[in-house]
Design a protein around this motif. Sequence first.
Motif, PDB file in Angstrom:
ATOM      1  N   LYS A 171      45.850 -70.068  21.045  1.00 35.04           N
ATOM      2  CA  LYS A 171      47.192 -69.863  21.599  1.00 35.04           C
ATOM      3  C   LYS A 171      48.130 -69.435  20.468  1.00 35.04           C
ATOM      4  CE  LYS A 171      50.751 -70.068  24.283  1.00 35.04           C
ATOM      5  NZ  LYS A 171      50.926 -69.100  25.380  1.00 35.04           N
ATOM      6  N   ILE A 172      48.833 -68.333  20.665  1.00 38.51           N
ATOM      7  CA  ILE A 172      49.881 -67.948  19.711  1.00 38.51           C
ATOM      8  C   ILE A 172      51.177 -68.607  20.178  1.00 38.51           C
ATOM      9  CG2 ILE A 172      51.215 -66.059  18.703  1.00 38.51           C
ATOM     10  CD1 ILE A 172      48.805 -64.251  19.041  1.00 38.51           C
ATOM     11  N   ASP A 173      51.788 -69.374  19.279  1.00 38.53           N
ATOM     12  CA  ASP A 173      53.006 -70.124  19.607  1.00 38.53           C
ATOM     13  C   ASP A 173      54.195 -69.438  18.924  1.00 38.53           C
ATOM     14  OD1 ASP A 173      54.985 -71.936  20.094  1.00 38.53           O
ATOM     15  OD2 ASP A 173      53.861 -73.702  19.411  1.00 38.53           O
ATOM     16  N   TRP A 174      54.780 -68.493  19.630  1.00 40.11           N
ATOM     17  CA  TRP A 174      55.883 -67.707  19.056  1.00 40.11           C
ATOM     18  C   TRP A 174      57.150 -68.535  18.895  1.00 40.11           C
ATOM     19  CZ3 TRP A 174      54.994 -62.906  17.209  1.00 40.11           C
ATOM     20  CH2 TRP A 174      53.850 -62.245  17.663  1.00 40.11           C
ATOM     21  N   GLU A 175      57.276 -69.605  19.682  1.00 39.18           N
ATOM     22  CA  GLU A 175      58.538 -70.369  19.701  1.00 39.18           C
ATOM     23  C   GLU A 175      58.631 -71.424  18.609  1.00 39.18           C
ATOM     24  OE1 GLU A 175      59.276 -72.259  23.400  1.00 39.18           O
ATOM     25  OE2 GLU A 175      59.626 -70.378  24.459  1.00 39.18           O
ATOM     26  N   LEU A 176      57.499 -71.852  18.076  1.00 41.28           N
ATOM     27  CA  LEU A 176      57.494 -73.010  17.175  1.00 41.28           C
ATOM     28  C   LEU A 176      58.412 -72.785  15.978  1.00 41.28           C
ATOM     29  CD1 LEU A 176      55.805 -75.753  16.940  1.00 41.28           C
ATOM     30  CD2 LEU A 176      54.574 -74.564  15.123  1.00 41.28           C
ATOM     31  N   ARG A 177      59.324 -73.718  15.738  1.00 42.42           N
ATOM     32  CA  ARG A 177      60.202 -73.626  14.553  1.00 42.42           C
ATOM     33  C   ARG A 177      60.115 -74.877  13.683  1.00 42.42           C
ATOM     34  NH1 ARG A 177      59.528 -69.346  15.543  1.00 42.42           N
ATOM     35  NH2 ARG A 177      60.960 -67.606  15.944  1.00 42.42           N
ATOM     36  N   LYS A 178      59.543 -75.940  14.220  1.00 44.99           N
ATOM     37  CA  LYS A 178      59.345 -77.178  13.457  1.00 44.99           C
ATOM     38  C   LYS A 178      57.949 -77.701  13.763  1.00 44.99           C
ATOM     39  CE  LYS A 178      63.348 -77.851  11.447  1.00 44.99           C
ATOM     40  NZ  LYS A 178      63.471 -77.915   9.988  1.00 44.99           N
ATOM     41  N   PHE A 179      57.285 -78.179  12.728  1.00 45.17           N
ATOM     42  CA  PHE A 179      55.912 -78.659  12.870  1.00 45.17           C
ATOM     43  C   PHE A 179      55.822 -80.006  12.162  1.00 45.17           C
ATOM     44  CE2 PHE A 179      51.384 -78.576  11.609  1.00 45.17           C
ATOM     45  CZ  PHE A 179      50.822 -78.309  12.835  1.00 45.17           C
ATOM     46  N   HIS A 180      54.873 -80.850  12.551  1.00 39.91           N
ATOM     47  CA  HIS A 180      54.803 -82.193  11.978  1.00 39.91           C
ATOM     48  C   HIS A 180      56.157 -82.887  12.146  1.00 39.91           C
ATOM     49  CE1 HIS A 180      51.237 -81.421   8.960  1.00 39.91           C
ATOM     50  NE2 HIS A 180      50.821 -81.740  10.159  1.00 39.91           N
ATOM     51  N   GLY A 181      56.675 -82.933  13.360  1.00 41.43           N
ATOM     52  CA  GLY A 181      58.016 -83.474  13.566  1.00 41.43           C
ATOM     53  C   GLY A 181      59.015 -82.529  12.941  1.00 41.43           C
ATOM     54  N   ASP A 182      59.789 -83.061  11.970  1.00 43.52           N
ATOM     55  CA  ASP A 182      60.774 -82.213  11.280  1.00 43.52           C
ATOM     56  C   ASP A 182      60.298 -81.882   9.863  1.00 43.52           C
ATOM     57  OD1 ASP A 182      63.246 -80.878  11.018  1.00 43.52           O
ATOM     58  OD2 ASP A 182      64.077 -82.583   9.912  1.00 43.52           O
ATOM     59  N   GLU A 183      59.010 -82.092   9.601  1.00 41.88           N
ATOM     60  CA  GLU A 183      58.531 -82.035   8.205  1.00 41.88           C
ATOM     61  C   GLU A 183      58.209 -80.628   7.715  1.00 41.88           C
ATOM     62  OE1 GLU A 183      58.337 -84.576   5.774  1.00 41.88           O
ATOM     63  OE2 GLU A 183      59.712 -85.253   7.321  1.00 41.88           O
ATOM     64  N   TYR A 184      58.011 -79.678   8.627  1.00 44.32           N
ATOM     65  CA  TYR A 184      57.571 -78.349   8.179  1.00 44.32           C
ATOM     66  C   TYR A 184      58.246 -77.295   9.048  1.00 44.32           C
ATOM     67  CZ  TYR A 184      54.280 -74.881   6.303  1.00 44.32           C
ATOM     68  OH  TYR A 184      53.719 -73.805   5.660  1.00 44.32           O
ATOM     69  N   VAL A 243      43.503 -76.476  21.076  1.00 40.16           N
ATOM     70  CA  VAL A 243      44.901 -76.140  20.756  1.00 40.16           C
ATOM     71  C   VAL A 243      45.772 -77.397  20.858  1.00 40.16           C
ATOM     72  CG1 VAL A 243      44.618 -73.772  21.595  1.00 40.16           C
ATOM     73  CG2 VAL A 243      45.506 -75.530  23.144  1.00 40.16           C
ATOM     74  N   TRP A 244      47.024 -77.233  20.524  1.00 35.10           N
ATOM     75  CA  TRP A 244      47.991 -78.340  20.564  1.00 35.10           C
ATOM     76  C   TRP A 244      48.201 -78.791  22.011  1.00 35.10           C
ATOM     77  CZ3 TRP A 244      53.951 -77.805  19.811  1.00 35.10           C
ATOM     78  CH2 TRP A 244      54.513 -79.076  19.554  1.00 35.10           C
ATOM     79  N   ARG A 245      48.449 -80.092  22.173  1.00 33.60           N
ATOM     80  CA  ARG A 245      48.487 -80.703  23.504  1.00 33.60           C
ATOM     81  C   ARG A 245      49.417 -80.022  24.524  1.00 33.60           C
ATOM     82  NH1 ARG A 245      48.848 -86.986  23.554  1.00 33.60           N
ATOM     83  NH2 ARG A 245      50.804 -86.549  22.507  1.00 33.60           N
ATOM     84  N   PRO A 246      50.638 -79.588  24.159  1.00 36.63           N
ATOM     85  CA  PRO A 246      51.490 -78.982  25.193  1.00 36.63           C
ATOM     86  C   PRO A 246      50.861 -77.754  25.859  1.00 36.63           C
ATOM     87  CG  PRO A 246      52.763 -79.428  23.217  1.00 36.63           C
ATOM     88  CD  PRO A 246      51.335 -79.713  22.881  1.00 36.63           C
ATOM     89  N   PHE A 247      49.895 -77.148  25.191  1.00 31.83           N
ATOM     90  CA  PHE A 247      49.271 -75.946  25.754  1.00 31.83           C
ATOM     91  C   PHE A 247      47.908 -76.252  26.384  1.00 31.83           C
ATOM     92  CE2 PHE A 247      52.039 -74.471  22.282  1.00 31.83           C
ATOM     93  CZ  PHE A 247      52.899 -73.669  23.022  1.00 31.83           C
ATOM     94  N   SER A 248      47.567 -77.530  26.551  1.00 28.62           N
ATOM     95  CA  SER A 248      46.202 -77.873  26.958  1.00 28.62           C
ATOM     96  C   SER A 248      45.834 -77.323  28.332  1.00 28.62           C
ATOM     97  CB  SER A 248      45.987 -79.380  26.888  1.00 28.62           C
ATOM     98  OG  SER A 248      46.924 -80.049  27.688  1.00 28.62           O
TER      99      SER A 248
END
Length: 397
Positions: free
Chosen positions: A13-26, A50-55
Amino acid sequence: MFQINERIQWVGKIDWELRKFHGDEYSTHRGSSYNSYLIQDEKVALIDTVWRPFSKEYVEELKKTIDLNRIDYVIANHGEIDHSGALPELMKAIPNVPIYCTKNAVKSLKGQYHEDWNFVTVKTGDTLDLGKGQLVFIEAPLLHWPDSMFTYYTKDAILFSNDAFGQHFASEKMYNDLVDQAELYQEATKYYANILTPFSSLVTRKIHEVLGLKVPVEMICPSHGIMWRDNPTQIVEKYLEWAGQYQENQITVLYDTMWDATRRMAEEIAAGIKAVDATVEIKLFNVATSDKNDVITEVFKSKMIVAGSSTINKGILSGLAADLEIIKGLQFKNKKAAAFGSYGWSGESPKQIQKELKEAGFEVWDETLGVLWNPDEEARETCRKFGRQLAEWSKTS
Ligand code: FEO
């Protein structure tokens, strides 16, 4: 779905929206992807999910590619939720299919999902025959979790490296030779600097172990970002460089300022450095307004950092204090540092910054520089002199 060759499909899954990863850590300015791979040899293996929201959408899309009942093996290279998050949804459909993973991954997967799936634990050198090719498992503990492993597919000489060699970089171009090289290396460097730096000695050891196997590598397929197909070992060579106490000819000045006096000190120190060494690249960051992961990437590239803060409540302003905490955890090696700051009354911050820098493993300049109130011309010259001294020191080994 993206066809890699006649046997292998990318089903991530390509996640174009992601702006924060590992909570607010990355921070992920360019999004990310969760790469999952389907190998349809005589037997069928699925590598990572893939990450759970896209399961749900992952499993729906996977069904369009293959009848799920044809999947013989699931390979979980790593238990973190961005790669294992779709397992609960997938395993509802194929509950008895074995999941190949390390002993530690059984712990992380059971700990997160509380499911007693059909785990098959593997060690380095264990193989799984798919027909035309075999999967070879290589444990990679602490790259970057204790449960991590790589999987190598002999038929097409592909290393599925999970997080190692990855980047948080969404791109529909998919391959390293098709994307902007500056963007690619910006993200790959940031990934190494912020995630893998503390494990550098293990990175070196693991890479030499894999190179010692003397197997061909036609592609490296990580679990985030683009796949390396053009000169794929370029990223392996880069990792060896990055793991080897990396530094460029760069000095980074980090400051946190309340009423601009510490900023003015930072700029005068930078001017002093430049007066002695015109070749060095100097970068300044107000850490309170800068992205912390971008700042860490610049620290990673630096041979020296100069860190300053105004004094507040006998301490350091919170922006710099937070970055110093991250820097301590990353255990940078082979870097010099110095501390400074302005104050109105008591002026403790430079000494406290110096202490933090020592604890973080930096070689620290003995003297700190404090300036009372706004720097006048005499104080500004003191800052420039401090910069000149640091520049001379930065040239020594
Ligand atoms: Fe360690 Fe991409 O998960």
